[in-house]
Design an enzyme around this catalytic site. Sequence first.
Site, PDB file in Angstrom:
ATOM      1  N   THR A  57       0.866  -1.180   0.000  1.00 17.43           N
ATOM      2  CA  THR A  57       0.000   0.000   0.000  1.00 17.43           C
ATOM      3  C   THR A  57       0.900   1.228   0.000  1.00 17.43           C
ATOM      4  O   THR A  57       2.123   1.098   0.009  1.00 17.43           O
ATOM      5  CB  THR A  57      -0.873   0.040   1.274  1.00 17.43           C
ATOM      6  OG1 THR A  57      -0.038   0.361   2.393  1.00 17.43           O
ATOM      7  CG2 THR A  57      -1.571  -1.282   1.522  1.00 17.43           C
ATOM      8  N   CYS A  58       0.286   2.419   0.035  1.00 10.34           N
ATOM      9  CA  CYS A  58       1.128   3.623   0.054  1.00 10.34           C
ATOM     10  C   CYS A  58       1.936   3.718   1.354  1.00 10.34           C
ATOM     11  O   CYS A  58       2.921   4.433   1.426  1.00 10.34           O
ATOM     12  CB  CYS A  58       0.285   4.868  -0.155  1.00 10.34           C
ATOM     13  SG  CYS A  58      -1.080   5.022   0.987  1.00 10.34           S
ATOM     14  N   ASN A  59       1.525   2.971   2.385  1.00 10.57           N
ATOM     15  CA  ASN A  59       2.218   3.063   3.681  1.00 10.57           C
ATOM     16  C   ASN A  59       3.156   1.917   4.003  1.00 10.57           C
ATOM     17  O   ASN A  59       3.977   2.020   4.903  1.00 10.57           O
ATOM     18  CB  ASN A  59       1.191   3.159   4.814  1.00 10.57           C
ATOM     19  CG  ASN A  59       0.561   4.521   4.883  1.00 10.57           C
ATOM     20  OD1 ASN A  59       1.175   5.496   4.479  1.00 10.57           O
ATOM     21  ND2 ASN A  59      -0.664   4.599   5.362  1.00 10.57           N
ATOM     22  N   ARG A  60       3.036   0.796   3.290  1.00 10.24           N
ATOM     23  CA  ARG A  60       3.853  -0.372   3.646  1.00 10.24           C
ATOM     24  C   ARG A  60       3.929  -1.364   2.493  1.00 10.24           C
ATOM     25  O   ARG A  60       3.054  -1.402   1.635  1.00 10.24           O
ATOM     26  CB  ARG A  60       3.278  -1.069   4.879  1.00 10.24           C
ATOM     27  CG  ARG A  60       1.955  -1.782   4.635  1.00 10.24           C
ATOM     28  CD  ARG A  60       1.379  -2.415   5.887  1.00 10.24           C
ATOM     29  NE  ARG A  60       0.961  -1.409   6.850  1.00 10.24           N
ATOM     30  CZ  ARG A  60       1.556  -1.227   8.044  1.00 10.24           C
ATOM     31  NH1 ARG A  60       2.532  -2.019   8.423  1.00 10.24           N
ATOM     32  NH2 ARG A  60       1.147  -0.286   8.855  1.00 10.24           N
ATOM     33  N   SER A 113      -1.703   1.522  11.376  1.00 11.05           N
ATOM     34  CA  SER A 113      -1.867   2.421  10.228  1.00 11.05           C
ATOM     35  C   SER A 113      -1.277   3.793  10.520  1.00 11.05           C
ATOM     36  O   SER A 113      -1.164   4.204  11.676  1.00 11.05           O
ATOM     37  CB  SER A 113      -3.353   2.584   9.893  1.00 11.05           C
ATOM     38  OG  SER A 113      -3.894   1.348   9.505  1.00 11.05           O
ATOM     39  N   ASP A 118      -7.434   3.481  10.391  1.00 12.64           N
ATOM     40  CA  ASP A 118      -7.705   3.496   8.950  1.00 12.64           C
ATOM     41  C   ASP A 118      -7.799   2.052   8.470  1.00 12.64           C
ATOM     42  O   ASP A 118      -6.810   1.328   8.478  1.00 12.64           O
ATOM     43  CB  ASP A 118      -6.562   4.236   8.228  1.00 12.64           C
ATOM     44  CG  ASP A 118      -6.901   4.517   6.765  1.00 12.64           C
ATOM     45  OD1 ASP A 118      -7.867   3.926   6.285  1.00 12.64           O
ATOM     46  OD2 ASP A 118      -6.196   5.315   6.133  1.00 12.64           O
ATOM     47  N   GLN A 124      -6.678  -4.853   1.414  1.00 12.63           N
ATOM     48  CA  GLN A 124      -5.402  -5.279   0.818  1.00 12.63           C
ATOM     49  C   GLN A 124      -5.046  -6.700   1.252  1.00 12.63           C
ATOM     50  O   GLN A 124      -4.498  -7.483   0.478  1.00 12.63           O
ATOM     51  CB  GLN A 124      -4.274  -4.325   1.238  1.00 12.63           C
ATOM     52  CG  GLN A 124      -4.467  -2.891   0.805  1.00 12.63           C
ATOM     53  CD  GLN A 124      -4.258  -2.695  -0.676  1.00 12.63           C
ATOM     54  OE1 GLN A 124      -3.653  -3.525  -1.345  1.00 12.63           O
ATOM     55  NE2 GLN A 124      -4.790  -1.611  -1.209  1.00 12.63           N
ATOM     56  N   THR A 194      -7.974   8.314 -10.450  1.00 15.54           N
ATOM     57  CA  THR A 194      -9.244   7.995  -9.778  1.00 15.54           C
ATOM     58  C   THR A 194      -9.208   6.597  -9.152  1.00 15.54           C
ATOM     59  O   THR A 194     -10.161   5.829  -9.251  1.00 15.54           O
ATOM     60  CB  THR A 194     -10.419   8.101 -10.776  1.00 15.54           C
ATOM     61  OG1 THR A 194     -10.098   7.307 -11.926  1.00 15.54           O
ATOM     62  CG2 THR A 194     -10.674   9.522 -11.197  1.00 15.54           C
ATOM     63  N   ILE A 197      -7.892   6.162  -3.351  1.00 19.35           N
ATOM     64  CA  ILE A 197      -7.656   7.426  -2.629  1.00 19.35           C
ATOM     65  C   ILE A 197      -8.259   8.587  -3.420  1.00 19.35           C
ATOM     66  O   ILE A 197      -8.865   9.495  -2.863  1.00 19.35           O
ATOM     67  CB  ILE A 197      -6.144   7.638  -2.353  1.00 19.35           C
ATOM     68  CG1 ILE A 197      -5.681   6.669  -1.257  1.00 19.35           C
ATOM     69  CG2 ILE A 197      -5.855   9.066  -1.920  1.00 19.35           C
ATOM     70  CD1 ILE A 197      -4.213   6.755  -0.905  1.00 19.35           C
TER      71      ILE A 197
END
Length: 418
Positions: A57-60, A113, A118, A124, A194, A197
Amino acid sequence: MRDYHISKHNSFYAVGLSYKKADAEVRGKFSLDVPAIDHILGKAKEIGIDGLLAISTCNRTELYGFAQHPYQLIKLLCDETHGTVEEFQEVAYVYKNHDAISHMFKVGTGLDSQILGDFEIISQIKQGFYRAKKHDMANPFLERLCNSVIQASKRIKNETELSSGATSVAFASVKYILDNVDDISNKNILLFGTGKIGRNTCENLVKHSNNSHITLINRTREKAEDIAGKFQLTVKDYGDLQTEIRKADILVVATGAQLPTVSKALIYPKKPLLVLDLSVPKNVSDDVKELDNVTLVHLDQLSQITDETLAKRKEYVPKAEAIIEKVKKDFLKWLETRKFAPVINALKDKLNTMKTEEIDFQTKKNEGFDQIQAEIISDRIIQKITKQFANHLKSNEVDTDDSLELIQKVFQLELHSK
């Protein structure tokens, strides 16, 4: 805490990196798209890894799987991404067996998160499991673990207010716009990308800004039109991107590209422009910052926005942790039972064979022998004996593998497990 694993030779590992130690640039180097995940799963199967789940994901970015050594998983990840093993080791974490199980529960329930609570991550994990299953890399352990994490996540959503209030990256970006832009309802807003997010940002913008000057652009026009239709927004072609950026007062970039899609050359520097980059890897080039009238804000800065909602969420963490402990305990109980069930079943079969032989012998030998009473008593004794063995194997003080071996040897058991 004792180790939990399926085979004697492999342990269960979680290897990965997250926003905690890796900035967006480093995370970008290790991010995986769907084809890359599929490739990793195929490669893992070739080298004999039993069970693997990948999430990005954008974080991990994380891999969960069985290996003799975590380096096998780390190498799979580094071979498929733009990062090196050295870069990975600087920011990475490696969890083994019980700690790896606990980590997945924490991640899947929003406790790990970037914005507390979140829950985007659970979809995911579901997607990761679906891909693992497709490649025949989802063993019963991973299936049960993922289902347990999903169950914990559902319970936390229903029984606590950990995810209450509109706090997410999408909301944080809109909050930033509302706090920093005057006369928002009259500004031209352009949303490029699109994906999830982008969609959520769009929804929040419409809801909170009272603005009808929102334009959407996506590489695939149909996707933008789907969203625009819901909110009566304007859609432009990908080829119009530069023209639309020059008209915009606010540009929100939420594309899923591996390389920057917005560069300095696309921007007209004569009027103020606020650019929010919600993508990992970054999709707006750093050189945009050199333009005087442009303000560039990245996802990591937005995620630091804290408000009353987040403070309130923290109150529910202990309750969420208690739910996780309960669900995790049930999972570990299943895991231990699964490990020794074949031996206990074989022992029960052996004792039942002894019982049948002995009752037959006594029936022939003793006239008036009460077969029904003998069956009842024997069954109760067998039940008690197998329960004693099961309790022994569940105990933390014993080496389960050694005990299982000894029971098989003493009773000369033949196992009929899968």
